[in-house]
Structures are given as C-alpha cells and as structure tokens.
Design a protein around this motif. Structure first.
Motif, PDB file in Angstrom:
ATOM      1  N   GLU A   1     -44.236-116.711  62.486  1.00 49.83           N
ATOM      2  CA  GLU A   1     -43.467-117.924  62.733  1.00 49.83           C
ATOM      3  C   GLU A   1     -43.841-118.951  61.679  1.00 49.83           C
ATOM      4  OE1 GLU A   1     -44.523-119.968  66.313  1.00 49.83           O
ATOM      5  OE2 GLU A   1     -46.548-119.143  66.327  1.00 49.83           O
ATOM      6  N   ALA A   2     -42.885-119.822  61.336  1.00 55.60           N
ATOM      7  CA  ALA A   2     -43.117-120.834  60.317  1.00 55.60           C
ATOM      8  C   ALA A   2     -42.061-121.906  60.422  1.00 55.60           C
ATOM      9  CB  ALA A   2     -43.096-120.223  58.912  1.00 55.60           C
ATOM     10  N   ALA A   3     -42.411-123.115  59.986  1.00 49.29           N
ATOM     11  CA  ALA A   3     -41.402-124.158  59.825  1.00 49.29           C
ATOM     12  C   ALA A   3     -40.588-123.821  58.592  1.00 49.29           C
ATOM     13  CB  ALA A   3     -42.068-125.520  59.659  1.00 49.29           C
TER      14      ALA A   3
ATOM     15  N   PRO B   1     -36.983-130.239  72.465  1.00 48.95           N
ATOM     16  CA  PRO B   1     -36.302-130.151  73.758  1.00 48.95           C
ATOM     17  C   PRO B   1     -34.886-129.598  73.651  1.00 48.95           C
ATOM     18  CG  PRO B   1     -36.307-132.411  72.990  1.00 48.95           C
ATOM     19  CD  PRO B   1     -37.145-131.634  72.021  1.00 48.95           C
ATOM     20  N   ALA B   2     -34.300-129.672  72.455  1.00 47.48           N
ATOM     21  CA  ALA B   2     -32.941-129.180  72.238  1.00 47.48           C
ATOM     22  C   ALA B   2     -32.777-128.892  70.752  1.00 47.48           C
ATOM     23  CB  ALA B   2     -31.908-130.201  72.703  1.00 47.48           C
ATOM     24  N   ALA B   3     -31.725-128.161  70.417  1.00 47.47           N
ATOM     25  CA  ALA B   3     -31.446-127.842  69.014  1.00 47.47           C
ATOM     26  C   ALA B   3     -29.940-127.827  68.798  1.00 47.47           C
ATOM     27  CB  ALA B   3     -32.052-126.493  68.639  1.00 47.47           C
TER      28      ALA B   3
ATOM     29  N   ARG C   1     -35.377-126.901  60.165  1.00 50.08           N
ATOM     30  CA  ARG C   1     -35.258-125.499  60.553  1.00 50.08           C
ATOM     31  C   ARG C   1     -36.613-124.945  60.948  1.00 50.08           C
ATOM     32  NH1 ARG C   1     -30.732-122.772  56.804  1.00 50.08           N
ATOM     33  NH2 ARG C   1     -29.515-124.633  56.350  1.00 50.08           N
ATOM     34  N   ARG C   2     -36.600-124.152  62.003  1.00 47.39           N
ATOM     35  CA  ARG C   2     -37.789-123.419  62.403  1.00 47.39           C
ATOM     36  C   ARG C   2     -37.426-121.947  62.470  1.00 47.39           C
ATOM     37  NH1 ARG C   2     -40.518-127.137  67.217  1.00 47.39           N
ATOM     38  NH2 ARG C   2     -41.390-128.742  65.821  1.00 47.39           N
ATOM     39  N   HIS C   3     -38.450-121.115  62.298  1.00 49.02           N
ATOM     40  CA  HIS C   3     -38.188-119.723  61.962  1.00 49.02           C
ATOM     41  C   HIS C   3     -39.203-118.828  62.663  1.00 49.02           C
ATOM     42  CE1 HIS C   3     -37.220-116.403  59.212  1.00 49.02           C
ATOM     43  NE2 HIS C   3     -38.508-116.248  59.045  1.00 49.02           N
ATOM     44  N   ALA C   4     -38.751-117.699  63.235  1.00 48.62           N
ATOM     45  CA  ALA C   4     -39.645-116.700  63.826  1.00 48.62           C
ATOM     46  C   ALA C   4     -39.071-115.316  63.560  1.00 48.62           C
ATOM     47  CB  ALA C   4     -39.812-116.923  65.322  1.00 48.62           C
ATOM     48  N   THR C   5     -39.948-114.379  63.250  1.00 46.88           N
ATOM     49  CA  THR C   5     -39.511-113.036  62.867  1.00 46.88           C
ATOM     50  C   THR C   5     -40.393-111.986  63.536  1.00 46.88           C
ATOM     51  OG1 THR C   5     -38.782-113.828  60.710  1.00 46.88           O
ATOM     52  CG2 THR C   5     -39.127-111.471  60.912  1.00 46.88           C
ATOM     53  N   ALA C   6     -39.787-110.886  63.933  1.00 43.54           N
ATOM     54  CA  ALA C   6     -40.524-109.714  64.396  1.00 43.54           C
ATOM     55  C   ALA C   6     -39.985-108.492  63.676  1.00 43.54           C
ATOM     56  CB  ALA C   6     -40.394-109.531  65.906  1.00 43.54           C
ATOM     57  N   SER C   7     -40.873-107.575  63.343  1.00 41.87           N
ATOM     58  CA  SER C   7     -40.455-106.340  62.690  1.00 41.87           C
ATOM     59  C   SER C   7     -41.278-105.186  63.250  1.00 41.87           C
ATOM     60  CB  SER C   7     -40.634-106.429  61.168  1.00 41.87           C
ATOM     61  OG  SER C   7     -41.988-106.697  60.837  1.00 41.87           O
ATOM     62  N   GLY C   8     -40.731-103.985  63.104  1.00 37.24           N
ATOM     63  CA  GLY C   8     -41.434-102.826  63.608  1.00 37.24           C
ATOM     64  C   GLY C   8     -40.603-101.575  63.488  1.00 37.24           C
TER      65      GLY C   8
END
Length: 370
Positions: free
Chosen positions: A360-362, A172-174, A299-306
């Motif tokens: 995405e990954a923890a 709900p918050a970070a 920590r949580r993590h998300a990445t996009a590439s292109g």
C-alpha cells in the motif's frame, strides 16, 4: 477511523451445539460442496490450522473420495432440497463455508440452515446477485441470531473489498474507486463456466451511488500494472466487488477492470480447466489486483499479487473464519462485507508472504486514461 471502530469489537456467539466444547478443542468447520475444486484448497487450509473439517455434499462417493486426503474429517451427506439433512450436516460445527455453486441455488438454503443452527456462514460466491440478495435478505435475521454472514469472501468480492478499504484508510469518503484485475491466463473450472452461463445478462455497475444495469457496452482502455504484467488492455467488468465495496465505503463510483487475455480464455470453450503446477495443487496462473482510491485530486493505492485465484480464495475465507470465531471483528454480528467486518490492512498483512504479496502507498503509479 479504524482505531475507533476497533474498540467496538464484539465477540460473536458460539454455536449452541458446541457449548460443551472446551477452548482447547479444535473447532469443526463444515464445508458445503466439499469435493469441488476450490473446496480442496479450503479443506487443506482448514487442516493446516488444526481444525476438524466436516465434508458436506449430496454425492456420498465423491465425499468419501475427498475424505481420503483428510483422515480426521467427517463425511455428511446432505441435499439443499432437504433442510433436515442440512441441519444434521451442520450439527456440531462452529461455522460453515459454502463452496457449492451455483450459489444462486445453494446460498439461501445453507444460510437458512446456518441460522437455524446458530452458526456463522461464509461463502466464496462470485455472483453479484447472490451477494446482493444475501446482504438484503439476511441482515435482520443474522443480527437477531447473533451470527456473522459473509458473502463473497473470495478472490472476487473479498480481496478487492479488503484492498479498497485498506487504501481508503482514514478517509470518510472518496470520489471514486477503481479495482483493476490482471491475470496472465484463466483456466476456468466447470463451476466458473456454469456461473458465467447462469449470470449472463444479470450484471450491474455501481455509478451515481447506485447499483444499476450497465448503460451500453463496457468501456475499454489500458492500465499499468506492476511488473511483470505492465501495461494491459482492459475492459470494464461487473463483479461481486461492486456489491461488497458499496455496502460500507462512501463512494459514488466503483469501477472494476480486467485485462483482456483471461476474458478471451474464459470465452473459449476449448480452454482447459486448471492444472496443478506445484505440490500444493496451485496452477501456474498469476494475478494482480491493483486498487486506486481518489479524493479531491489525491490518490491512495493498494495492491495484492500472487498465484491462482481459486487457491488464494482458501486462505481468504479461512482467515475470515478464524477472525469470526475468535472475535477479531470491527462491528457486531450480522451480514457484512469483509472490509466492514475486519481490519483490512491487518487481514491482508496476515496473508503476506505465504499466500499473497500486499503493498500500500499514497499516490499512484502512472495509468493510461480511458
């Protein structure tokens, strides 16, 4: 949290000028600034979906030149200084995508025209001030009109917000969010250079739960990006992401970083504009957007590439338009940030692998601290 919100989806009102269109008819999508660099990718994506593009701009010759690549398109000459011409240009459209910069000049009159027409508005503005003004100025009017207004539905503003929302997940918050951007190069368009010039000295940071002018020079450090970019020297940056993320995620600190190589390209007046490197017109530029959300030591993590930050804006804004038109929304109509309006994880997965790679990954890969 997303499941609960998903049950509250609301199908938005259809354009009142399209009441006689059957469900089998393709929607008409107006593209303002249709002869610009990013607009070319947007038009191609609209055609790929089988929709009808309406090419809108002030230069008739340039519009007809652009229309040669889109035989089914309609050309509509309009000026932001003449509301009546904008009203005629948007007639029959289900939504309008504004690709015409500087957006400080074009966004208000085009949003006003969209609201008069009762149609949805999305833009690809990178300017913080424009996004902020759009959220604040049109919140009540868009809600009352039953239309969706989405500013900065692009590489800057949209992509980082979707990644931050996906990484946030059910929290709900970070404590803080870092959006780290790496480009192997940056060949800016003329519009980008004009945006940089117009917005000099108007940048904001998000700290202490507020958007505020930066206190001192941007901090420098390093970030470990996924291969092949690896460790990059970075500088803090002000982008539309601080505005979009702060509209709906509960976090007191939002930091955006960029590696220094593209910033040197951008500051060099001799850097040429982007050049096509494939049959789709994309440049050879590669990008990575790496987002980390932290809370109480987790920590949580998300990445996009292109490839090509201008080209990837097209599937982002057109996919958003599709979800607005078919009602795949997480909240009622009004002004909204992408991560607040759409299921962020589902949205990003829908673009993989044709347009970008999303993971995405923890946890988080090792980063070098500031």
């Amino acid at each position: 949290m997303n499941q609960a919100r998903r049950t509250n989806r609301n199908r938005t009102n259809q354009n009142r000028t399209n009441q006689n269109r059957t469900e089998d008819d393709p929607p008409a999508i107006a593209v303002v600034g249709a002869y610009g660099h990013t607009a070319a990718f947007v038009l191609a994506e609209i055609r790929r979906r089988g929709w009808t593009p309406l090419l809108v701009g002030r230069d008739a010759d340039k519009l007809h030149s652009a229309a040669r690549a889109h035989p089914e398109a309609q050309v509509r000459v309009a000026s932001i200084a003449d509301p009546a011409t904008l009203d005629r240009a948007l007639s029959g459209a289900a939504a309008v995508i504004n690709c015409a910069g500087p957006f400080a000049d074009t966004a208000p009159p085009v949003v006003d025209a969209a609201l008069r027409a009762g149609i949805h508005y999305l833009d690809v503005a990178a300017e913080q001030a424009v996004a902020l003004e759009t959220f604040d100025r049109y919140a009540d009017r868009a809600r009352d009109a039953g239309v969706v207004v989405v500013p900065s539905m692009a590489f800057y503003g949209g992509l980082g917000d979707l990644l931050a929302t996906a990484a946030m997940g059910d929290w709900p918050a970070a404590d803080d969010i870092t959006i780290a951007i790496a480009l192997d190069s940056w060949r800016p368009t003329r519009g980008t250079r004009e945006t940089v010039r117009r917005n000099a000295g108007r940048h904001l940071v998000f700290t202490g739960n507020a958007l505020t002018p930066p206190n001192g020079s941007p901090e420098s450090g390093s970030w470990r990006f996924p291969p092949p970019l690896g460790v990059q020297e970075t500088t803090e940056l002000s982008t539309a992401d601080q505005v979009t993320v702060s509209r709906h995620l509960r976090v007191p600190e939002i930091r955006v970083l960029m590696n220094r190589t593209p910033l040197r390209d951008l500051s060099d007046p001799a850097t040429p504009p982007p050049a096509p490197a494939d049959s789709d017109g994309r440049s050879a530029q590669t990008f990575v957007v790496d987002v980390v959300v932290r809370r109480a030591g987790e920590r949580r993590h998300a990445t996009a590439s292109g490839r090509d930050i201008y080209a990837v804006t097209a599937p982002l804004v057109v996919e958003a338009t599709a979800r607005v038109l078919d009602g795949r929304l997480l909240r009622p109509p009004g002004t909204a940030a992408p991560g607040d309006l759409f299921d962020a994880t589902d949205f990003l997965r829908s673009l993989t692998p044709a347009h970008l790679t999303f993971t995405e990954a923890a946890g988080q890969r090792a980063t070098l601290r500031y």
